[in-house]
Write a protein that holds these residues in place. Structure first.
Motif, PDB file in Angstrom:
ATOM      1  N   TRP A 129      -5.048   3.676   1.463  1.00 43.46           N
ATOM      2  CA  TRP A 129      -5.661   2.543   2.144  1.00 43.46           C
ATOM      3  C   TRP A 129      -7.174   2.732   2.246  1.00 43.46           C
ATOM      4  CZ3 TRP A 129      -8.540   1.847   6.577  1.00 43.46           C
ATOM      5  CH2 TRP A 129      -8.723   0.535   6.978  1.00 43.46           C
ATOM      6  N   ARG A 130      -7.623   3.952   2.624  1.00 38.77           N
ATOM      7  CA  ARG A 130      -9.059   4.233   2.732  1.00 38.77           C
ATOM      8  C   ARG A 130      -9.760   4.066   1.389  1.00 38.77           C
ATOM      9  NH1 ARG A 130      -7.317   8.180   6.375  1.00 38.77           N
ATOM     10  NH2 ARG A 130      -7.339   9.798   4.774  1.00 38.77           N
ATOM     11  N   ARG A 131      -9.117   4.527   0.327  1.00 33.23           N
ATOM     12  CA  ARG A 131      -9.719   4.400  -1.006  1.00 33.23           C
ATOM     13  C   ARG A 131      -9.804   2.933  -1.431  1.00 33.23           C
ATOM     14  NH1 ARG A 131     -10.377   8.655  -4.830  1.00 33.23           N
ATOM     15  NH2 ARG A 131     -10.120  10.671  -3.823  1.00 33.23           N
ATOM     16  N   GLU A 180     -10.055   0.375   0.568  1.00 35.54           N
ATOM     17  CA  GLU A 180     -11.134  -0.201   1.376  1.00 35.54           C
ATOM     18  C   GLU A 180     -12.500   0.185   0.819  1.00 35.54           C
ATOM     19  OE1 GLU A 180     -11.083  -2.530   3.928  1.00 35.54           O
ATOM     20  OE2 GLU A 180      -9.058  -2.652   3.097  1.00 35.54           O
ATOM     21  N   ARG A 181     -12.679   1.415   0.383  1.00 41.64           N
ATOM     22  CA  ARG A 181     -13.940   1.867  -0.207  1.00 41.64           C
ATOM     23  C   ARG A 181     -14.220   1.101  -1.497  1.00 41.64           C
ATOM     24  NH1 ARG A 181     -15.255   5.571  -3.935  1.00 41.64           N
ATOM     25  NH2 ARG A 181     -13.165   6.434  -4.018  1.00 41.64           N
ATOM     26  N   ALA A 184      -2.306   6.470   4.197  1.00 39.41           N
ATOM     27  CA  ALA A 184      -3.625   6.374   4.847  1.00 39.41           C
ATOM     28  C   ALA A 184      -4.753   6.648   3.855  1.00 39.41           C
ATOM     29  CB  ALA A 184      -3.702   7.342   6.028  1.00 39.41           C
ATOM     30  N   THR A 185      -4.603   7.658   3.027  1.00 40.43           N
ATOM     31  CA  THR A 185      -5.633   7.984   2.029  1.00 40.43           C
ATOM     32  C   THR A 185      -5.772   6.852   1.018  1.00 40.43           C
ATOM     33  OG1 THR A 185      -5.233  10.342   2.291  1.00 40.43           O
ATOM     34  CG2 THR A 185      -6.326   9.652   0.270  1.00 40.43           C
ATOM     35  N   THR A 212       0.826  -1.205   0.000  1.00 36.75           N
ATOM     36  CA  THR A 212       0.000   0.000   0.000  1.00 36.75           C
ATOM     37  C   THR A 212       0.863   1.260   0.000  1.00 36.75           C
ATOM     38  OG1 THR A 212      -1.728  -1.197   1.185  1.00 36.75           O
ATOM     39  CG2 THR A 212      -1.888   1.192   1.181  1.00 36.75           C
TER      40      THR A 212
END
Length: 152
Positions: free
Chosen positions: A37-39, A41-42, A34-35, A22
């Motif tokens: 990873w969030r994307r 996951e989304r 972090a951004t 990542t």
């Protein structure tokens, strides 16, 4: 799910190198870890990314023969599809099963170590699948393009 340019950039990099960490993906996509990873996951939660898997070259492991089989089933039997598919799932050399609308009902993709092994699989397993009305076997000679890449 709506994708923006950043999502597409992430997906392009994942398609090119699915095992990328990542942090490396974030760097290539121009994001913080972090951004990124969030994307990701989304995209997973939205069903865009279904999973990641290894792509194995079966030929390098000694499986030299690949055959695509097309079947037309005897649809006079009410459970022909269900029984055929259940039996086909039990053949370990079958890698892929697809169903279709049209003249071909089912396509199986199978592998074998060599022609003698293929003959054994075909005679003992494939021809014994239930409800076959007609079949056509296509032996793979070469794969010219084999890509899951999308025009993102």
């Amino acid at each position: 799910m709506q994708l923006d340019d950043t999502d597409r950039r992430i997906l392009r990099h994942l398609l090119a190198e699915p095992g990328m960490a990542t942090a490396d993906l974030a760097e290539r996509a121009g994001l913080t870890t972090a951004t990124c990873w969030r994307r990701i996951e989304r995209l997973r939660e939205g069903g865009v990314i279904k999973g990641m898997r290894a792509v194995i070259d079966w030929r390098r492991l000694g499986w030299e023969v690949e055959v695509s089989l097309r079947f037309t089933l005897d649809k006079t039997h009410p459970r022909a599809f269900d029984e055929f598919l259940a039996a086909a799932r039990e053949v370990p050399e079958v890698l892929e099963i697809q169903t279709f609308l049209g003249q071909t009902d089912v396509r199986l993709n199978a592998i074998a170590r060599d022609m003698a092994h293929w003959q054994e699989i075909y005679r003992e397993r494939i021809l014994n699948l239930p409800h076959i009305q007609d079949t056509e076997a296509l032996m793979l000679i070469s794969a010219i393009k084999d890509s899951a890449e999308l025009p993102l």
